[in-house]
Design a protein around this motif. Structure first.
Motif, short mmCIF file in Angstrom:
data_model
loop_
_atom_site.label_atom_id
_atom_site.label_comp_id
_atom_site.label_asym_id
_atom_site.label_seq_id
_atom_site.Cartn_x
_atom_site.Cartn_y
_atom_site.Cartn_z
N TYR A 22 0.82 -1.20 0.00
CA TYR A 22 0.00 0.00 0.00
C TYR A 22 0.86 1.26 0.00
CZ TYR A 22 -2.91 3.82 1.48
OH TYR A 22 -3.52 5.04 1.55
N ARG A 25 1.98 2.07 -3.31
CA ARG A 25 0.90 2.28 -4.28
C ARG A 25 0.24 3.65 -4.12
NH1 ARG A 25 -3.30 -0.91 -3.52
NH2 ARG A 25 -2.52 -1.95 -1.67
N HIS A 26 0.78 4.48 -3.25
CA HIS A 26 0.23 5.83 -3.05
C HIS A 26 1.38 6.82 -3.22
CE1 HIS A 26 -2.86 8.57 -1.62
NE2 HIS A 26 -1.89 9.20 -0.99
N THR A 47 0.06 12.97 -6.76
CA THR A 47 0.02 11.73 -5.99
C THR A 47 -1.27 10.98 -6.34
OG1 THR A 47 1.26 12.75 -4.21
CG2 THR A 47 0.04 10.75 -3.68
N HIS A 49 -3.43 7.10 -5.89
CA HIS A 49 -3.57 5.80 -5.24
C HIS A 49 -3.73 4.75 -6.33
CE1 HIS A 49 -4.62 2.72 -2.38
NE2 HIS A 49 -5.70 2.46 -3.10
N ARG A 51 -4.43 1.11 -7.66
CA ARG A 51 -5.21 -0.05 -7.22
C ARG A 51 -4.74 -1.30 -7.96
NH1 ARG A 51 -8.98 1.69 -3.91
NH2 ARG A 51 -9.85 3.76 -4.15
N ASP A 96 -4.95 4.91 7.95
CA ASP A 96 -5.69 4.39 6.81
C ASP A 96 -6.50 3.19 7.29
OD1 ASP A 96 -4.61 6.15 4.79
OD2 ASP A 96 -2.72 5.07 5.08
N ASP A 131 -6.33 -2.09 0.81
CA ASP A 131 -6.88 -1.04 -0.04
C ASP A 131 -7.87 -0.22 0.78
OD1 ASP A 131 -7.18 0.43 -2.35
OD2 ASP A 131 -8.73 -0.89 -3.16
N SER A 134 -10.57 5.79 0.47
CA SER A 134 -9.75 6.90 -0.03
C SER A 134 -10.09 8.23 0.62
CB SER A 134 -9.85 7.00 -1.55
OG SER A 134 -11.20 7.20 -1.92
N ASP A 140 -9.28 10.61 -6.82
CA ASP A 140 -8.75 9.35 -7.33
C ASP A 140 -9.25 9.13 -8.75
OD1 ASP A 140 -8.61 6.09 -5.69
OD2 ASP A 140 -7.50 6.91 -7.37
#
Length: 142
Positions: A22, A25-26, A47, A49, A51, A96, A131, A134, A140
């Motif tokens: 994670y 992935r951000h 930036t 996110h 998936r 998160d 995941d 958000s 996103d």
């Protein structure tokens, strides 16, 4: 290779894959290595996110498919009133959180887990792709 755009999961064929947790992935800009061993510069305008199943568009070098890595997670359960309180405490710490049915999911953290059990929550450990939600102000692509 240089990825400057993200393509949502679709009918494209990947030239390679990249497995990321994670945290990785951000991102907006970072140097990475694909599962096939190629160097990749993620160079996005903002930036994003990423998936599981998204594609990193590398122009003439093709599309690199993102695979969400499994990581240690803590599943938090309790009665509905307790879960609301626990969600407030987690949000107050800017953690998160993912939602799975009637459970809250966070990345394993012994300090946070001690707080949760101290407040009456139950923790079950597992490994899966993380995941999280958000958020209301996220911009996103998906």
């Amino acid at each position: 290779m240089r990825a400057t755009a993200v393509r949502p999961q679709g009918d494209w064929q990947p030239a390679d894959t990249i497995t990321l947790d994670y945290h990785h992935r951000h991102r907006r800009r970072i140097r990475l290595r694909t599962d096939g061993g190629a160097d990749l510069l993620l160079d996005l305008a903002e930036t994003t996110h990423l998936r599981d199943g998204d594609g990193l568009d590398c122009g003439d070098d093709g599309i690199v498919r993102v695979i969400a890595a499994t990581e240690p997670l803590a599943e938090i359960t309790g009665d509905p009133d307790l879960l609301v309180r626990l969600a407030w405490h987690l949000g107050n710490r800017h953690l998160d959180v993912a939602f799975r049915g009637t459970a809250l999911l966070i990345r394993s953290d012994h300090v946070i887990e001690a707080m949760v059990t101290g407040l009456g929550g139950t923790i079950t450990h597992s490994e899966a792709a993380f995941d999280p939600e958000s958020g209301a102000y996220a911009h996103d692509h998906g």
